[in-house]
Scaffold this motif. Structure first.
Motif, PDB file in Angstrom:
ATOM      1  N   VAL A 175      36.893 -24.425 -16.510  1.00 28.13           N
ATOM      2  CA  VAL A 175      35.656 -24.420 -15.722  1.00 28.13           C
ATOM      3  C   VAL A 175      34.663 -25.371 -16.373  1.00 28.13           C
ATOM      4  O   VAL A 175      34.377 -25.266 -17.554  1.00 28.13           O
TER       5      VAL A 175
ATOM      6  N   GLY B 243      29.311 -12.924  -8.777  1.00 27.32           N
ATOM      7  CA  GLY B 243      30.294 -11.847  -8.882  1.00 27.32           C
ATOM      8  C   GLY B 243      29.658 -10.494  -9.120  1.00 27.32           C
ATOM      9  O   GLY B 243      30.025  -9.500  -8.490  1.00 27.32           O
ATOM     10  N   ILE B 244      28.688 -10.451 -10.043  1.00 26.99           N
ATOM     11  CA  ILE B 244      28.116  -9.162 -10.443  1.00 26.99           C
ATOM     12  C   ILE B 244      27.181  -8.615  -9.368  1.00 26.99           C
ATOM     13  O   ILE B 244      27.207  -7.426  -9.059  1.00 26.99           O
TER      14      ILE B 244
ATOM     15  N   ILE C 295      30.800   0.627 -13.768  1.00 25.75           N
ATOM     16  CA  ILE C 295      30.964   0.444 -15.214  1.00 25.75           C
ATOM     17  C   ILE C 295      29.707   0.918 -15.938  1.00 25.75           C
ATOM     18  O   ILE C 295      29.778   1.607 -16.977  1.00 25.75           O
TER      19      ILE C 295
ATOM     20  N   GLY D 259      31.520  -2.255  -8.469  1.00 22.70           N
ATOM     21  CA  GLY D 259      32.273  -2.164  -9.723  1.00 22.70           C
ATOM     22  C   GLY D 259      31.360  -2.254 -10.934  1.00 22.70           C
ATOM     23  O   GLY D 259      31.502  -1.497 -11.905  1.00 22.70           O
ATOM     24  N   PHE D 260      30.399  -3.159 -10.856  1.00 23.14           N
ATOM     25  CA  PHE D 260      29.462  -3.331 -11.961  1.00 23.14           C
ATOM     26  C   PHE D 260      28.634  -2.068 -12.173  1.00 23.14           C
ATOM     27  O   PHE D 260      28.434  -1.593 -13.304  1.00 23.14           O
TER      28      PHE D 260
ATOM     29  N   LYS E 217      29.621  -9.784  -5.074  1.00 20.10           N
ATOM     30  CA  LYS E 217      31.004  -9.452  -4.721  1.00 20.10           C
ATOM     31  C   LYS E 217      31.451  -8.129  -5.340  1.00 20.10           C
ATOM     32  O   LYS E 217      32.075  -7.312  -4.687  1.00 20.10           O
ATOM     33  N   TYR E 218      31.140  -7.950  -6.625  1.00 20.23           N
ATOM     34  CA  TYR E 218      31.609  -6.754  -7.326  1.00 20.23           C
ATOM     35  C   TYR E 218      30.437  -5.900  -7.793  1.00 20.23           C
ATOM     36  O   TYR E 218      30.452  -5.365  -8.897  1.00 20.23           O
TER      37      TYR E 218
ATOM     38  N   VAL F 205      29.783   4.625 -16.063  1.00 26.37           N
ATOM     39  CA  VAL F 205      30.733   5.134 -17.063  1.00 26.37           C
ATOM     40  C   VAL F 205      30.119   5.070 -18.463  1.00 26.37           C
ATOM     41  O   VAL F 205      30.229   6.016 -19.253  1.00 26.37           O
TER      42      VAL F 205
ATOM     43  N   SER G 159      33.939 -20.315 -20.362  1.00 26.22           N
ATOM     44  CA  SER G 159      33.186 -19.142 -19.931  1.00 26.22           C
ATOM     45  C   SER G 159      32.173 -18.774 -21.010  1.00 26.22           C
ATOM     46  O   SER G 159      32.462 -17.967 -21.902  1.00 26.22           O
TER      47      SER G 159
ATOM     48  N   ILE H  50      28.891 -12.295 -24.438  1.00 26.19           N
ATOM     49  CA  ILE H  50      29.101 -10.845 -24.385  1.00 26.19           C
ATOM     50  C   ILE H  50      30.084 -10.411 -25.467  1.00 26.19           C
ATOM     51  O   ILE H  50      29.895  -9.399 -26.158  1.00 26.19           O
TER      52      ILE H  50
ATOM     53  N   ILE I 243      28.371 -18.318 -11.432  1.00 26.72           N
ATOM     54  CA  ILE I 243      29.605 -17.619 -11.033  1.00 26.72           C
ATOM     55  C   ILE I 243      29.481 -16.132 -11.328  1.00 26.72           C
ATOM     56  O   ILE I 243      29.824 -15.275 -10.509  1.00 26.72           O
ATOM     57  N   PHE I 244      28.939 -15.822 -12.502  1.00 27.67           N
ATOM     58  CA  PHE I 244      28.756 -14.416 -12.881  1.00 27.67           C
ATOM     59  C   PHE I 244      27.730 -13.740 -11.987  1.00 27.67           C
ATOM     60  O   PHE I 244      27.914 -12.599 -11.574  1.00 27.67           O
TER      61      PHE I 244
ATOM     62  N   TYR J 109      29.365 -17.133 -20.729  1.00 21.85           N
ATOM     63  CA  TYR J 109      28.818 -15.782 -20.612  1.00 21.85           C
ATOM     64  C   TYR J 109      29.743 -14.755 -21.257  1.00 21.85           C
ATOM     65  O   TYR J 109      29.297 -13.869 -21.990  1.00 21.85           O
ATOM     66  N   ASN J 110      31.048 -14.895 -21.002  1.00 16.42           N
ATOM     67  CA  ASN J 110      32.009 -14.006 -21.656  1.00 16.42           C
ATOM     68  C   ASN J 110      31.967 -14.169 -23.171  1.00 16.42           C
ATOM     69  O   ASN J 110      32.111 -13.189 -23.914  1.00 16.42           O
TER      70      ASN J 110
END
Lengths: 102, 172
Positions: free
Chosen positions: B129, B140-141, B152, B148-149, B144-145, B155, B50, B56, B136-137, B52-53
Protein backbone atom coordinates in the motif's frame (compact mmCIF):
# COMPACT_ATOMS: atom_id res chain seq x y z
CA UNK A 1 18.57 -7.47 -3.95
CA UNK A 2 15.05 -8.22 -5.12
CA UNK A 3 12.04 -6.29 -3.93
CA UNK A 4 9.87 -7.44 -1.07
CA UNK A 5 7.06 -9.75 -2.11
CA UNK A 6 4.04 -11.22 -0.38
CA UNK A 7 5.96 -14.43 0.28
CA UNK A 8 8.56 -12.68 2.42
CA UNK A 9 5.83 -11.68 4.87
CA UNK A 10 4.06 -15.04 4.70
CA UNK A 11 7.28 -16.88 5.42
CA UNK A 12 8.10 -14.65 8.38
CA UNK A 13 4.58 -15.12 9.74
CA UNK A 14 4.95 -18.88 9.32
CA UNK A 15 8.26 -18.96 11.20
CA UNK A 16 6.82 -16.85 14.02
CA UNK A 17 3.74 -19.08 14.21
CA UNK A 18 5.87 -22.24 14.42
CA UNK A 19 8.06 -20.67 17.12
CA UNK A 20 4.89 -19.79 19.03
CA UNK A 21 3.51 -23.33 18.73
CA UNK A 22 6.76 -24.94 19.84
CA UNK A 23 7.09 -22.48 22.74
CA UNK A 24 3.53 -23.05 23.92
CA UNK A 25 4.08 -26.82 23.86
CA UNK A 26 7.57 -27.03 25.30
CA UNK A 27 7.71 -24.20 27.89
CA UNK A 28 6.72 -25.00 31.47
CA UNK A 29 6.37 -21.46 32.73
CA UNK A 30 2.80 -20.17 32.33
CA UNK A 31 3.91 -16.64 31.40
CA UNK A 32 6.23 -18.03 28.72
CA UNK A 33 3.34 -20.04 27.30
CA UNK A 34 1.21 -16.88 27.15
CA UNK A 35 4.05 -14.98 25.44
CA UNK A 36 4.32 -17.83 22.91
CA UNK A 37 0.59 -17.59 22.22
CA UNK A 38 1.08 -13.88 21.57
CA UNK A 39 3.82 -14.78 19.08
CA UNK A 40 1.33 -16.99 17.27
CA UNK A 41 -1.22 -14.16 17.18
CA UNK A 42 1.44 -11.80 15.80
CA UNK A 43 2.34 -14.32 13.11
CA UNK A 44 -1.30 -14.46 12.03
CA UNK A 45 -1.50 -10.68 12.14
CA UNK A 46 1.47 -10.43 9.76
CA UNK A 47 -0.49 -12.60 7.31
CA UNK A 48 -3.55 -10.33 7.58
CA UNK A 49 -1.50 -7.21 6.92
CA UNK A 50 0.53 -8.78 4.11
CA UNK A 51 -2.53 -10.09 2.26
CA UNK A 52 -4.32 -6.77 2.69
CA UNK A 53 -1.33 -4.83 1.44
CA UNK A 54 -0.53 -6.98 -1.57
CA UNK A 55 -3.91 -8.40 -2.61
CA UNK A 56 -6.42 -6.14 -0.92
CA UNK A 57 -7.12 -3.51 -3.52
CA UNK A 58 -9.46 -1.68 -3.26
CA UNK A 59 -10.91 -2.74 0.11
CA UNK A 60 -7.89 -3.44 2.36
CA UNK A 61 -10.14 -5.25 4.84
CA UNK A 62 -7.21 -7.20 6.27
CA UNK A 63 -5.82 -4.04 7.84
CA UNK A 64 -9.05 -3.55 9.81
CA UNK A 65 -9.13 -7.19 10.88
CA UNK A 66 -5.51 -6.92 11.97
CA UNK A 67 -6.55 -4.05 14.21
CA UNK A 68 -9.42 -6.09 15.67
CA UNK A 69 -7.09 -9.01 16.21
CA UNK A 70 -4.67 -6.84 18.17
CA UNK A 71 -7.48 -5.74 20.50
CA UNK A 72 -8.76 -9.27 21.01
CA UNK A 73 -5.21 -10.50 21.69
CA UNK A 74 -4.69 -7.85 24.36
CA UNK A 75 -7.97 -8.73 26.10
CA UNK A 76 -7.20 -12.45 25.94
CA UNK A 77 -3.79 -11.92 27.52
CA UNK A 78 -5.19 -9.72 30.30
CA UNK A 79 -7.88 -12.27 31.21
CA UNK A 80 -5.41 -15.17 31.03
CA UNK A 81 -2.92 -13.38 33.25
CA UNK A 82 -5.60 -12.62 35.83
CA UNK A 83 -6.69 -16.27 35.89
CA UNK A 84 -3.01 -17.24 36.28
CA UNK A 85 -2.66 -14.78 39.17
CA UNK A 86 -5.66 -16.26 40.96
CA UNK A 87 -4.39 -19.81 40.42
CA UNK A 88 -0.90 -18.85 41.52
CA UNK A 89 -2.20 -17.70 44.89
CA UNK A 90 -3.44 -21.24 45.51
CA UNK A 91 -0.63 -23.23 43.93
CA UNK A 92 2.39 -20.99 44.63
CA UNK A 93 4.00 -22.29 41.48
CA UNK A 94 4.34 -21.05 37.91
CA UNK A 95 4.76 -24.52 36.48
CA UNK A 96 2.04 -25.30 33.98
CA UNK A 97 2.01 -28.98 34.96
CA UNK A 98 0.42 -27.99 38.26
CA UNK A 99 -2.45 -26.20 36.55
CA UNK A 100 -4.47 -29.17 35.37
CA UNK A 101 -7.45 -28.52 37.64
CA UNK A 102 -8.63 -25.16 36.39
CA UNK B 1 15.31 0.07 -0.78
CA UNK B 2 14.91 1.36 2.78
CA UNK B 3 11.86 -0.86 3.19
CA UNK B 4 13.91 -3.92 2.32
CA UNK B 5 16.69 -3.05 4.76
CA UNK B 6 14.18 -2.40 7.55
CA UNK B 7 12.31 -5.60 6.73
CA UNK B 8 15.37 -7.86 6.76
CA UNK B 9 16.79 -6.36 9.97
CA UNK B 10 13.38 -6.56 11.68
CA UNK B 11 12.83 -10.13 10.47
CA UNK B 12 16.20 -11.25 11.84
CA UNK B 13 15.47 -9.52 15.16
CA UNK B 14 11.98 -11.04 15.29
CA UNK B 15 13.09 -14.64 14.77
CA UNK B 16 16.23 -14.37 16.92
CA UNK B 17 14.57 -12.75 19.91
CA UNK B 18 11.49 -14.99 19.64
CA UNK B 19 13.79 -17.99 20.00
CA UNK B 20 15.63 -16.29 22.86
CA UNK B 21 12.34 -15.50 24.61
CA UNK B 22 11.55 -19.20 24.67
CA UNK B 23 15.10 -20.24 25.52
CA UNK B 24 15.85 -17.94 28.48
CA UNK B 25 15.37 -19.46 31.92
CA UNK B 26 14.90 -16.08 33.57
CA UNK B 27 11.35 -14.95 32.84
CA UNK B 28 12.31 -11.28 32.95
CA UNK B 29 14.83 -11.76 30.12
CA UNK B 30 12.10 -13.58 28.20
CA UNK B 31 9.83 -10.57 28.65
CA UNK B 32 12.52 -8.17 27.38
CA UNK B 33 13.11 -10.39 24.33
CA UNK B 34 9.36 -10.49 23.69
CA UNK B 35 9.27 -6.67 23.73
CA UNK B 36 11.97 -6.60 21.03
CA UNK B 37 9.93 -9.09 18.98
CA UNK B 38 6.74 -7.03 19.26
CA UNK B 39 8.50 -3.78 18.30
CA UNK B 40 10.22 -5.50 15.36
CA UNK B 41 6.82 -6.70 14.17
CA UNK B 42 5.61 -3.08 14.32
CA UNK B 43 8.50 -2.17 12.00
CA UNK B 44 7.47 -5.01 9.67
CA UNK B 45 3.92 -3.65 9.56
CA UNK B 46 5.40 -0.30 8.64
CA UNK B 47 7.29 -1.84 5.73
CA UNK B 48 4.05 -3.51 4.59
CA UNK B 49 2.57 -0.04 4.19
CA UNK B 50 0.23 -0.03 7.18
CA UNK B 51 1.39 2.79 9.46
CA UNK B 52 -1.73 2.66 11.63
CA UNK B 53 -1.30 -1.03 12.42
CA UNK B 54 2.36 -0.34 13.19
CA UNK B 55 1.45 2.41 15.67
CA UNK B 56 -1.22 0.26 17.34
CA UNK B 57 1.19 -2.69 17.53
CA UNK B 58 3.88 -0.44 19.01
CA UNK B 59 1.50 1.03 21.59
CA UNK B 60 -0.40 -2.11 22.60
CA UNK B 61 2.20 -4.86 22.25
CA UNK B 62 5.26 -2.67 22.78
CA UNK B 63 4.07 -0.92 25.95
CA UNK B 64 0.71 -2.04 27.36
CA UNK B 65 1.12 -5.81 27.26
CA UNK B 66 4.71 -5.81 28.62
CA UNK B 67 3.48 -3.64 31.52
CA UNK B 68 0.73 -6.17 32.31
CA UNK B 69 3.19 -9.05 32.00
CA UNK B 70 5.75 -7.26 34.16
CA UNK B 71 3.20 -6.55 36.88
CA UNK B 72 2.09 -10.19 36.81
CA UNK B 73 5.71 -11.36 37.09
CA UNK B 74 6.25 -9.03 40.05
CA UNK B 75 3.14 -10.30 41.79
CA UNK B 76 3.82 -13.96 41.21
CA UNK B 77 7.17 -15.40 40.23
CA UNK B 78 9.47 -13.47 42.53
CA UNK B 79 7.47 -14.37 45.63
CA UNK B 80 7.09 -18.04 44.95
CA UNK B 81 9.32 -20.86 44.01
CA UNK B 82 10.29 -21.33 40.39
CA UNK B 83 10.51 -24.99 39.67
CA UNK B 84 12.36 -26.89 37.02
CA UNK B 85 10.12 -29.85 36.62
CA UNK B 86 11.29 -33.01 34.97
CA UNK B 87 9.21 -33.26 31.84
CA UNK B 88 10.15 -36.36 29.94
CA UNK B 89 12.94 -35.46 27.52
CA UNK B 90 11.76 -38.05 25.01
CA UNK B 91 8.52 -36.13 24.60
CA UNK B 92 10.52 -32.99 23.86
CA UNK B 93 12.64 -34.79 21.27
CA UNK B 94 9.56 -36.24 19.58
CA UNK B 95 7.88 -32.83 19.58
CA UNK B 96 10.99 -31.22 18.06
CA UNK B 97 11.07 -33.94 15.40
CA UNK B 98 7.40 -33.52 14.57
CA UNK B 99 7.82 -29.73 14.55
CA UNK B 100 10.76 -30.05 12.17
CA UNK B 101 8.80 -32.29 9.81
CA UNK B 102 5.86 -29.89 9.99
CA UNK B 103 8.13 -26.91 9.28
CA UNK B 104 9.82 -28.64 6.33
CA UNK B 105 6.41 -29.57 4.90
CA UNK B 106 5.20 -25.99 5.22
CA UNK B 107 8.39 -24.60 3.65
CA UNK B 108 7.85 -27.04 0.78
CA UNK B 109 4.28 -25.79 0.37
CA UNK B 110 5.43 -22.16 0.39
CA UNK B 111 8.10 -22.89 -2.22
CA UNK B 112 5.57 -24.73 -4.37
CA UNK B 113 3.21 -21.78 -4.03
CA UNK B 114 5.89 -19.57 -5.56
CA UNK B 115 5.34 -21.48 -8.78
CA UNK B 116 1.62 -22.14 -8.73
CA UNK B 117 -0.15 -19.38 -6.80
CA UNK B 118 0.72 -16.01 -8.42
CA UNK B 119 -1.82 -16.45 -11.20
CA UNK B 120 -4.55 -17.29 -8.70
CA UNK B 121 -4.13 -14.34 -6.35
CA UNK B 122 -4.87 -10.80 -7.34
CA UNK B 123 -1.40 -9.61 -6.39
CA UNK B 124 -1.07 -5.94 -7.28
CA UNK B 125 2.63 -5.50 -7.68
CA UNK B 126 5.82 -5.80 -5.71
CA UNK B 127 5.03 -2.66 -3.76
CA UNK B 128 2.60 -2.65 -0.83
CA UNK B 129 0.00 0.00 0.00
CA UNK B 130 1.48 3.30 -1.01
CA UNK B 131 0.77 6.55 0.74
CA UNK B 132 -1.43 7.18 3.73
CA UNK B 133 -3.35 4.24 5.20
CA UNK B 134 -5.36 6.34 7.67
CA UNK B 135 -8.28 7.04 5.24
CA UNK B 136 -8.53 3.29 4.62
CA UNK B 137 -8.86 2.72 8.36
CA UNK B 138 -11.36 5.55 8.76
CA UNK B 139 -13.49 4.08 6.02
CA UNK B 140 -13.30 0.59 7.51
CA UNK B 141 -13.81 1.46 11.16
CA UNK B 142 -16.48 4.13 10.85
CA UNK B 143 -18.42 2.87 7.84
CA UNK B 144 -17.91 -0.70 6.73
CA UNK B 145 -17.11 -2.47 10.00
CA UNK B 146 -18.58 -0.03 12.50
CA UNK B 147 -20.54 -2.77 14.31
CA UNK B 148 -17.50 -5.00 14.55
CA UNK B 149 -15.48 -2.11 15.91
CA UNK B 150 -18.14 -1.33 18.53
CA UNK B 151 -18.33 -5.02 19.42
CA UNK B 152 -14.57 -5.16 20.04
CA UNK B 153 -14.84 -2.05 22.22
CA UNK B 154 -17.68 -3.72 24.12
CA UNK B 155 -15.61 -6.87 24.67
CA UNK B 156 -12.72 -4.81 26.05
CA UNK B 157 -15.08 -2.90 28.37
CA UNK B 158 -16.73 -6.14 29.55
CA UNK B 159 -13.32 -7.65 30.25
CA UNK B 160 -12.25 -4.60 32.30
CA UNK B 161 -15.50 -4.46 34.30
CA UNK B 162 -15.61 -8.25 34.69
CA UNK B 163 -12.10 -8.41 36.07
CA UNK B 164 -12.90 -5.66 38.58
CA UNK B 165 -16.09 -7.41 39.78
CA UNK B 166 -14.33 -10.78 39.88
CA UNK B 167 -11.53 -9.34 41.99
CA UNK B 168 -14.05 -7.93 44.47
CA UNK B 169 -15.82 -11.28 44.72
CA UNK B 170 -12.55 -13.10 45.30
CA UNK B 171 -11.69 -10.64 48.09
CA UNK B 172 -15.06 -11.20 49.75
Amino acid sequence: MEGLTLYHYLFLGLILFVIGISGSILCKNVIKVLISIEFMLCGININFIAFASYCGSPAYDGLIFGLFYTGIGAVELAVALYIFYLMYKKKLSDNIEHYGDL
Amino acid sequence: MYNQIIFYISAIFTVLFALLAIKFDNIFYSLLSAIVVFISIAAIFFTAGSEYNAIIQFAVYGFAIPVILGITIMFTTLKGKTENSSRNKWISYILFLLGGIFLIALIYLVLISFVTVPDGFNINSNSPVSGNSIPIFADGIFKKYVWGFELISLVITIAAIGLTIFKKEVKD
